[in-house]
Design a protein around this motif. Sequence first.
Motif, short mmCIF file in Angstrom:
data_model
loop_
_atom_site.label_atom_id
_atom_site.label_comp_id
_atom_site.label_asym_id
_atom_site.label_seq_id
_atom_site.Cartn_x
_atom_site.Cartn_y
_atom_site.Cartn_z
N UNK A 107 -32.95 0.81 62.76
CA UNK A 107 -31.98 1.76 62.21
C UNK A 107 -30.64 1.11 61.88
N UNK A 108 -30.17 0.20 62.74
CA UNK A 108 -28.84 -0.39 62.51
C UNK A 108 -28.81 -1.37 61.34
N UNK A 109 -29.97 -1.80 60.82
CA UNK A 109 -30.03 -2.72 59.68
C UNK A 109 -30.68 -2.07 58.45
N UNK A 110 -31.18 -0.87 58.60
CA UNK A 110 -32.00 -0.22 57.58
C UNK A 110 -31.31 -0.13 56.22
N UNK A 111 -30.09 0.37 56.19
CA UNK A 111 -29.40 0.60 54.92
C UNK A 111 -29.29 -0.68 54.11
N UNK A 112 -28.96 -1.77 54.77
CA UNK A 112 -28.82 -3.06 54.09
C UNK A 112 -30.20 -3.58 53.64
N UNK A 113 -31.20 -3.47 54.51
CA UNK A 113 -32.52 -4.02 54.21
C UNK A 113 -33.20 -3.32 53.03
N UNK A 114 -32.96 -2.04 52.84
CA UNK A 114 -33.61 -1.32 51.74
C UNK A 114 -32.72 -1.17 50.51
#
Length: 184
Positions: A107-114
């Motif tokens: 969750x803490x990296x999701x926005x950047x990864x997608x």
Amino acid sequence: MSMESRPGVTAGVKADLENTDFGAAAARIQRRLKQRNTPLNVAITGESGSGKSTFINAFRGIGDEDEGAAPTGVVETTSQVTPYPHPKYPSVILWDLPGIGTTRFPADEYLKLVGFEKFDFFIIISDPRFRENDVKLAQEIQRMKKKFYFLQSKVDKDIRAAKRTRREFNVERTLSTIRKNCAQ
């Protein structure tokens, strides 16, 4: 003028989605897009297993086993951000995003990864209830000043369970309870 600032278009799409008339929603969006010939990138997001890929297939009017369908399964199947243009309305592109909160997409990296910022519109799918990650996604979308809808999947399972456990079962009352929970 963006679609978001056109109340008639937005209200019509909302009504179509609420009535599970995905074809009508896509057609309404496509008519608006033809006026500007602009693609609409719709991100389908939520937790793993919530029914994102199944929704994409239903929205596109194809079965899970049809050629070109988004892969579905009982285990995590979406491992990368994948575009699926609508077969009748190619300007409407549904993006199947991996599930938030998995080991590959924490969750803490999701926005950047997608690459969350590149999408125009979001549908957050949750099963069976909205959770903390769903709220975080909604808050981030609002921060970006973009639009989204919550969609609770697998409601048929909730209705069957309520019918089995309640003597005085009422489908409309059950659906009303689910809608109120979504709004909260």
